[in-house]
Design a protein around this motif. Structure first.
Motif, PDB file in Angstrom:
ATOM      1  N   ILE A 168       0.834  -1.203   0.000  1.00  0.00           N
ATOM      2  CA  ILE A 168       0.000   0.000   0.000  1.00  0.00           C
ATOM      3  C   ILE A 168       0.867   1.251   0.000  1.00  0.00           C
ATOM      4  CG2 ILE A 168      -1.677   1.335   1.327  1.00  0.00           C
ATOM      5  CD1 ILE A 168      -2.831  -1.096  -0.089  1.00  0.00           C
ATOM      6  N   GLU A 169       1.926   1.260   0.812  1.00  0.00           N
ATOM      7  CA  GLU A 169       2.813   2.419   0.869  1.00  0.00           C
ATOM      8  C   GLU A 169       3.473   2.663  -0.484  1.00  0.00           C
ATOM      9  OE1 GLU A 169       4.898   5.696   2.094  1.00  0.00           O
ATOM     10  OE2 GLU A 169       3.244   4.685   3.108  1.00  0.00           O
ATOM     11  N   GLU A 170       3.897   1.603  -1.165  1.00  0.00           N
ATOM     12  CA  GLU A 170       4.518   1.750  -2.485  1.00  0.00           C
ATOM     13  C   GLU A 170       3.518   2.297  -3.499  1.00  0.00           C
ATOM     14  OE1 GLU A 170       7.836   1.256  -3.570  1.00  0.00           O
ATOM     15  OE2 GLU A 170       7.942   1.523  -1.407  1.00  0.00           O
ATOM     16  N   ARG A 171       2.278   1.855  -3.409  1.00  0.00           N
ATOM     17  CA  ARG A 171       1.254   2.372  -4.321  1.00  0.00           C
ATOM     18  C   ARG A 171       1.030   3.857  -4.095  1.00  0.00           C
ATOM     19  NH1 ARG A 171      -2.897  -2.765  -3.778  1.00  0.00           N
ATOM     20  NH2 ARG A 171      -2.086  -3.945  -5.551  1.00  0.00           N
ATOM     21  N   VAL A 172       0.999   4.265  -2.845  1.00  0.00           N
ATOM     22  CA  VAL A 172       0.779   5.678  -2.539  1.00  0.00           C
ATOM     23  C   VAL A 172       1.985   6.508  -2.978  1.00  0.00           C
ATOM     24  CG1 VAL A 172       0.510   7.333  -0.643  1.00  0.00           C
ATOM     25  CG2 VAL A 172      -0.849   5.246  -0.676  1.00  0.00           C
ATOM     26  N   ARG A 173       3.190   5.990  -2.796  1.00  0.00           N
ATOM     27  CA  ARG A 173       4.385   6.708  -3.257  1.00  0.00           C
ATOM     28  C   ARG A 173       4.355   6.905  -4.774  1.00  0.00           C
ATOM     29  NH1 ARG A 173       9.284   3.664   0.050  1.00  0.00           N
ATOM     30  NH2 ARG A 173       8.760   4.446   2.136  1.00  0.00           N
ATOM     31  N   ARG A 174       3.972   5.850  -5.485  1.00  0.00           N
ATOM     32  CA  ARG A 174       3.894   5.989  -6.940  1.00  0.00           C
ATOM     33  C   ARG A 174       2.771   6.943  -7.334  1.00  0.00           C
ATOM     34  NH1 ARG A 174       4.677   0.839 -10.812  1.00  0.00           N
ATOM     35  NH2 ARG A 174       6.557   0.857  -9.521  1.00  0.00           N
TER      36      ARG A 174
END
Length: 215
Positions: A159-165
């Motif tokens: 989820i954190e990686e999706r939000v960063r992208r």
């Protein structure tokens, strides 16, 4: 007698009859496949029926899942797997204390392979079992080692990686918020917005406005 806020566990194959009179009954039920292969679940087969137990963590997890689904959000598979594993472990340990165990970390190479897989499947529903298979590890061992390495559970990391992208796409492209949500594997624009606001303290639209050169 069932009490408000109580937890009841009924193992597979057991029958439980309930009789209620003049009550406004509201409850959440989590059904777990007896054949599921997640940490803690195998121990559920050995447990007797448990009635009127208390566990704040389980209550919070089930309430959060219920509220998410009530809003029409489809939870990520990895999130549900983690929730089921944690609930199962806590149910199995309701009557006994377990000593804390320290777990080793993933190697740099293994972590790199997992990150590459997440990057390549960002728009898919990534499951915990898929991530464990990338490094040929058992699900429970992988989950513990991943968290020991990154500080985040695998589903939280995804989820954190999706939000960063999403932050990059919001700043550097003119893609609509709905298109960004679809590209990054969120079940809907509203799910993306709710997740982004929870992790960043503002909506994607507000982030885009604040990040524009004119702002």
């Amino acid at each position: 007698m069932d009490r408000p806020g109580a937890l009841t566990f009924v193992p597979a194959g057991a029958e439980r009859q309930g009789f209620y009179r003049d009550v406004n009954l509201s409850y959440s039920a989590l059904w777990i496949d007896p054949d599921i292969r997640l940490p803690g679940c195998e121990r559920l087969r050995e447990l007797p029926i448990l009635v009127n137990k208390k566990d704040v963590v389980i209550a919070t997890l089930l309430s959060s899942l219920r509220d998410e689904m009530a809003l029409g959000h489809k939870p990520d598979t990895a999130y549900v797997e983690h929730l089921v594993a944690l609930v199962s472990l806590r149910v199995a340990n309701l009557n006994r204390e377990q000593p804390s165990i320290r777990h080793g970390c993933l190697s740099r190479r293994a972590l790199g392979r997992v990150r590459d897989y997440i990057d390549a499947h960002m728009n898919a529903d990534i499951s915990l079992s898929e991530l464990a298979a990338v490094v040929d590890m058992a699900v429970d061992s992988f989950a513990r080692r991943f968290k020991a390495t990154t500080g985040l559970a695998p589903y939280a990391y995804v989820i954190e990686e999706r939000v960063r992208r999403a932050e990059v796409l919001l700043r550097e492209t003119g893609l609509s918020i709905g298109s960004i949500a679809f590209r990054l594997g969120f079940s809907s624009q509203s799910h993306f917005t709710a997740t982004f606001r929870r992790l960043r303290g503002m909506t994607p639209r507000a982030y885009r406005v604040n990040s524009s050169p004119e702002s």
